[in-house]
Design a protein around this motif. Structure first.
Motif, PDB file in Angstrom:
ATOM      1  N   GLY A  66       0.793  -1.213   0.000  1.00 36.91           N
ATOM      2  CA  GLY A  66       0.000   0.000   0.000  1.00 36.91           C
ATOM      3  C   GLY A  66       0.832   1.273   0.000  1.00 36.91           C
ATOM      4  O   GLY A  66       1.995   1.282   0.361  1.00 36.91           O
ATOM      5  N   ARG A  68       0.359   5.415   1.210  1.00 41.07           N
ATOM      6  CA  ARG A  68      -0.479   6.323   1.985  1.00 41.07           C
ATOM      7  C   ARG A  68       0.011   7.754   1.799  1.00 41.07           C
ATOM      8  O   ARG A  68       1.163   8.064   2.068  1.00 41.07           O
ATOM      9  N   GLU A  70      -0.895  11.672   2.827  1.00 40.42           N
ATOM     10  CA  GLU A  70      -1.670  12.495   3.742  1.00 40.42           C
ATOM     11  C   GLU A  70      -1.327  13.970   3.580  1.00 40.42           C
ATOM     12  O   GLU A  70      -0.280  14.321   3.042  1.00 40.42           O
ATOM     13  N   GLU A  74      -7.085  14.497   1.861  1.00 43.87           N
ATOM     14  CA  GLU A  74      -7.603  13.128   1.929  1.00 43.87           C
ATOM     15  C   GLU A  74      -8.935  13.062   2.673  1.00 43.87           C
ATOM     16  O   GLU A  74      -9.160  13.800   3.632  1.00 43.87           O
ATOM     17  N   ASN A  76     -12.645  10.095   2.849  1.00 45.59           N
ATOM     18  CA  ASN A  76     -13.244   8.869   2.350  1.00 45.59           C
ATOM     19  C   ASN A  76     -13.867   9.068   0.970  1.00 45.59           C
ATOM     20  O   ASN A  76     -14.626  10.008   0.744  1.00 45.59           O
ATOM     21  N   TRP A  90      -6.115  15.013  -3.278  1.00 43.71           N
ATOM     22  CA  TRP A  90      -7.289  14.156  -3.233  1.00 43.71           C
ATOM     23  C   TRP A  90      -8.526  14.990  -3.566  1.00 43.71           C
ATOM     24  O   TRP A  90      -8.736  16.048  -2.985  1.00 43.71           O
TER      25      TRP A  90
END
Length: 238
Positions: A66, A68, A70, A74, A76, A90
């Motif tokens: 994965g 990640r 941030e 970011e 959901n 994002w």
């Protein structure tokens, strides 16, 4: 400021040049045959460009497992999107449900002669998505998500005691008129047609949208408070 990180092979330790802009927290060696490398976790402690990876052939970065990211918006359901120079953030893949629709007035609001007047008696909120952003006392709706919006409003009048040559509905953003529609001229004792405004515009976070009514009959005239003819809708479309 760019700091160079040099990866050494054959089980030699990783070295770095710079002024200590990052720290190495945990890691271990892993050697397989003639190939060996050190696995590390890095924490960059200073702002700016902390790491740049460049290759003339192949892939600059290859991750097995994965990734990640941030600190770039970011949340959901968002997707990673690039601007023209490759800066990633994002963003929402699907336009979120944001907006309001209001019908009728709480009372027959009086609109004075020759004065654009805020409509502050909106009654029934049919729906409001994206939080409670409508101020019923001022008739103002505050934008919380930047984007393209569809705005619709209509204003219904009661009987005019005097003739009028100008009857209008005005939509304002931050106190500035952005769209306007006019009813027909009306004779004394008659009803004008319902004036309507429909348009699309880009709005930013914090923008305030409201509706005004205007007439020049020489005396105050009441707005109709029933019949679902008076409406105010603001809806994010993209």
């Amino acid at each position: 400021m760019l700091k160079e990180v040099i990866f050494k092979w054959n089980c030699n330790p990783i070295k770095s040049s710079g002024n200590g802009c990052f720290s190495i927290f945990t890691g271990r060696y892993r050697c397989t045959g003639n190939i060996s490398y050190r696995e590390r976790r890095f924490c960059f402690l200073k702002p700016g460009l902390a790491l740049r990876v460049v290759t003339s052939t192949g892939q600059a970065i290859h991750s097995t497992g994965g990734v990640r990211l941030e600190g770039i918006g970011e949340a959901n359901g968002k997707v990673l999107t690039s601007d023209a120079v490759g800066n990633a953030t994002w963003q929402n893949l699907i336009t979120p449900a944001v907006g309001i629709s209001i019908s009728n007035l709480t009372s027959t609001q009086s609109i004075p002669n020759n004065a654009f007047t805020d409509i502050t008696t909106w009654a029934s909120v049919l729906y409001e998505d994206g939080g409670a952003n409508f101020n019923g006392g001022t008739g103002e709706y505050t934008i919380t998500v930047a984007g393209m919006y569809h705005i619709y409003t209509s204003v219904d009048w009661l009987t005019f005691a005097n003739a009028a040559t100008l009857i209008a509905t005005d939509v304002l953003v931050n106190g500035v008129s952005v769209a306007r529609d006019f009813s027909n001229q009306v004779l004394a004792g008659a009803f004008p047609s319902t004036s309507q405004v429909t348009f699309e515009t880009k709005l930013n976070v914090g923008d305030v949208v409201k509706v005004q009514a205007y007439q020049n009959s020489g005396a105050a005239v009441q707005l109709n408070d029933s019949g679902n003819a008076s409406r105010f809708t603001v809806r994010l479309i993209k």
